[in-house]
Each structure stands twice: as C-alpha cells, then as structure tokens.
Enzyme design. Structure first.
Site, mmCIF file in Angstrom:
data_model
loop_
_atom_site.group_PDB
_atom_site.id
_atom_site.type_symbol
_atom_site.label_atom_id
_atom_site.label_comp_id
_atom_site.label_asym_id
_atom_site.label_seq_id
_atom_site.Cartn_x
_atom_site.Cartn_y
_atom_site.Cartn_z
ATOM 1 C CG ASP A 33 -0.195 0.112 2.580
ATOM 2 O OD1 ASP A 33 1.147 0.157 2.486
ATOM 3 O OD2 ASP A 33 -1.027 -0.230 3.662
ATOM 4 C CE LYS A 185 15.670 34.765 -5.766
ATOM 5 N NZ LYS A 185 16.565 33.360 -5.577
ATOM 6 C CG ASP A 212 21.697 31.338 -3.926
ATOM 7 O OD1 ASP A 212 21.296 31.319 -2.803
ATOM 8 O OD2 ASP A 212 20.919 31.437 -4.958
HETATM 9 C C1 R5P Z 1 16.140 31.045 -2.776
HETATM 10 O O1 R5P Z 1 15.727 32.108 -2.127
HETATM 11 C C2 R5P Z 1 17.081 30.329 -2.837
HETATM 12 O O2 R5P Z 1 18.211 30.921 -2.023
HETATM 13 C C3 R5P Z 1 17.666 30.015 -4.254
HETATM 14 O O3 R5P Z 1 18.290 31.321 -4.621
HETATM 15 C C4 R5P Z 1 16.538 29.739 -5.222
HETATM 16 O O4 R5P Z 1 16.058 28.535 -4.573
HETATM 17 C C5 R5P Z 1 17.055 29.134 -6.242
HETATM 18 O O5 R5P Z 1 16.162 28.945 -7.229
HETATM 19 P P1 R5P Z 1 16.198 28.584 -8.732
HETATM 20 O O6 R5P Z 1 17.563 28.106 -9.162
HETATM 21 O O7 R5P Z 1 14.840 28.193 -9.275
HETATM 22 O O8 R5P Z 1 16.441 30.267 -9.262
#
Ligand code: R5P
Length: 294
Positions: A33, A185, A212
C-alpha cells in the site's frame, strides 16, 4: 560512534573514512500500500548512532524514513543525539509568506525534539537561524569557501544573488580577503516568477563567484550571471551548496555561459554532470563538526 546512512554514497564512504564511523546495517522495504518499513539489523544497544539522511529526492518519504529510523534505533536502546541532514528540504518555507501557509521547516523538523535529538547538523540551510523554529540546536555548515579552495579557482569578488543571503557572500569573501556585494531579487509568491535587478558593481575583468544555497530551476544563477557578464566580468563561477540539477536546469545554466558550477555531494545525483560542474566532497568538513560532542 555508528552511522545509519541514508545519504549519497560518496558522502557515506567519506564519512566512514574521515570520521572512522561504523555503518549500521538496516533493511528497508515498501508495503504494497506504499507504507515504508525499516528494520535495524546491527547491534546498537548503548551505542551513539548518528542518523544521516538525505532529504532529496523524494523529500516526503525521506522525512518519514528518518523518523522511523530514529524510533527503531531508540527501541533498541541506542542513543540518537545527532542527526545529520546535509540538504534540509522544506527550509525555504521558513515563514508564512502568504496568509494560510504553513511554516514548513518547523512542521517537518520540530518532531526531532520529541525524539530527544540534541543536535541537527545541516549544510547551508536556507535561513541561517532555524534553531528557534526547529526547537533544538542546529549547526549550519557553510561550505562555499571550502568548495572554492577545493576547486582551486581564484576569485576577486563574491556576489550573493539575493540580499537575504548576504551572510554567505560575506563569509566566503572574508576567507579570501575579497569584496562582496548582493543583487536585489524579487520573487512573486503566487506565480513563482523571479526578477533580479541589474546593479552597478565594480567587476570589470574580475573573476566572480556567485554563492547561493540551492539551484532548482537555475533561473537565479542564470540571471545573476548575465548581469555580471554585462558589467564586464571575466569569469563567472557559481558556488552552490545544493544543486538539485535536472536536464532543464543544466540547459538554463549552460546557456548563461557559467565558467564553472561548483557544488557538493549533499544530495544524490539524478543525472550525469557535464564537465563544467564540479562536485566537492564534504565529508571532511562535516566530520570536523560531528567530532564535537552535542
Ligand atoms: C531562494 O531564495 C534560494 O536561496 C535560491 O536562490 C533559489 O532556490 C534558487 O532557485 P532557482 O534555481 O529556481 O532560481
């Protein structure tokens, strides 16, 4: 210390080697399941077990597996004081952006406290202070400077694609004694569309690293990369802790003309990586943290 490992194979091997952890053996299956089953096969009584769990892909089932594993270990009288989650899924929803939304990071990880887990070790979680939401100590390892060193590249400038993520750029820039800055951003919370505003940055002929936490669609990095090339940057690197790469995001990043993407083995790969993507092994970095008692 023992390790119950649900993380990428390369990270699991690295953790065994670097920390000298023994692996706990377990059996997993799915009931017809769809419910999960786990059984711990090793002798773990009175031992301290680090549960390491990858939360990508299949974030939801990985969360269930994590809690089943902790409960099973504790049922065998093992201690689970530290949980290692290299990629903390659901961490981007760390507030109610729109009325009626959940704080997902709290909903997913707060149960760790009920299991008496003392410390959650994560790599570059989205917001740098999630301890208050999770309710236990969260150790957040920032890997960017380490990854840049391992990649052997030389950078003159570090850029955060988002003001809210400036702590990453600042910490990496300090390690190399270079300047750092951020872009503005904006994400439409309903459509998900992102806009990154151009800015006058002193990056002519510079080698720039955009740092990032996550690549999902690749849109954020691609937009920041374009802005840097328009300003006359020489090389543009992306140094991203968790690259959740798909064929589509690889295409987006490739079109943007990144010199190199440097990421880590925090998640299991779903696709083969092109030669301009470097995956840095984080086991040594994580081991240094695991050696510290909670
Ligand atoms: C969002 O605030 C994160 O820090 C990343 O910048 C984000 O998740 C990146 O996503 P994507 O590659 O879709 O632009």
């Amino acid at each position: 210390m023992l390790l119950l490992s649900g993380v990428a194979e390369s990270l699991s091997h690295g953790l065994q080697k670097s920390c000298g952890l023994e692996i706990v053996s377990s059996h997993h299956k799915l009931f017809p399941d769809g419910e999960q089953y786990i059984r711990i096969l090793s002798e773990v009584r009175d031992r301290d077990v680090v549960v390491a769990q990858s939360m990508y892909p299949n974030q939801d089932s990985k969360a269930v597996e994590l809690y089943l594993a902790i409960e099973a270990l504790q049922g065998l009288q093992a201690t689970v004081s530290t949980v290692l989650i290299p990629y903390m899924a659901y961490a981007r929803q760390d507030k109610r952006f729109l009325k009626g939304e959940p704080i997902s990071v709290k909903a997913i990880y707060a149960p760790l406290r009920l299991f008496n887990v003392k410390r959650l070790v994560v790599v570059d979680t989205h917001s740098h202070d999630v301890s208050a939401l999770v309710g236990i100590e969260v150790v957040n390892i920032l890997p960017h400077a380490y990854a840049i060193k391992k990649a052997g590249i030389s950078v003159d400038f570090i850029l955060s694609p988002d003001r809210g993520a400036l702590h990453r750029a600042e910490s990496a820039a300090k390690a190399f004694g270079v300047s750092f800055d951020y872009l503005d951003k904006f994400r439409d919370r309903v459509t998900g569309e992102i806009k990154v505003s151009p800015k006058d940055l002193d990056v002519r002929n510079a080698n720039v690293a955009i740092v990032d936490d996550i690549i999902s669609t690749g849109g954020t990095i691609a937009k920041a990369c374009q802005i840097l090339y328009d300003l006359g940057a020489n090389k543009v690197y992306a140094v991203v802790s968790h690259a959740l790469l798909s064929e589509k995001s690889i295409e987006v990043l490739s079109k943007a003309g990144l010199t190199k993407l440097i990421t880590t083995n925090s998640v299991k790969r779903q696709i083969n990586l092109p030669e301009w993507v470097l995956e840095v092994d984080l086991s040594e970095l994580i081991c240094n943290e695991l050696r510290r008692a909670p």
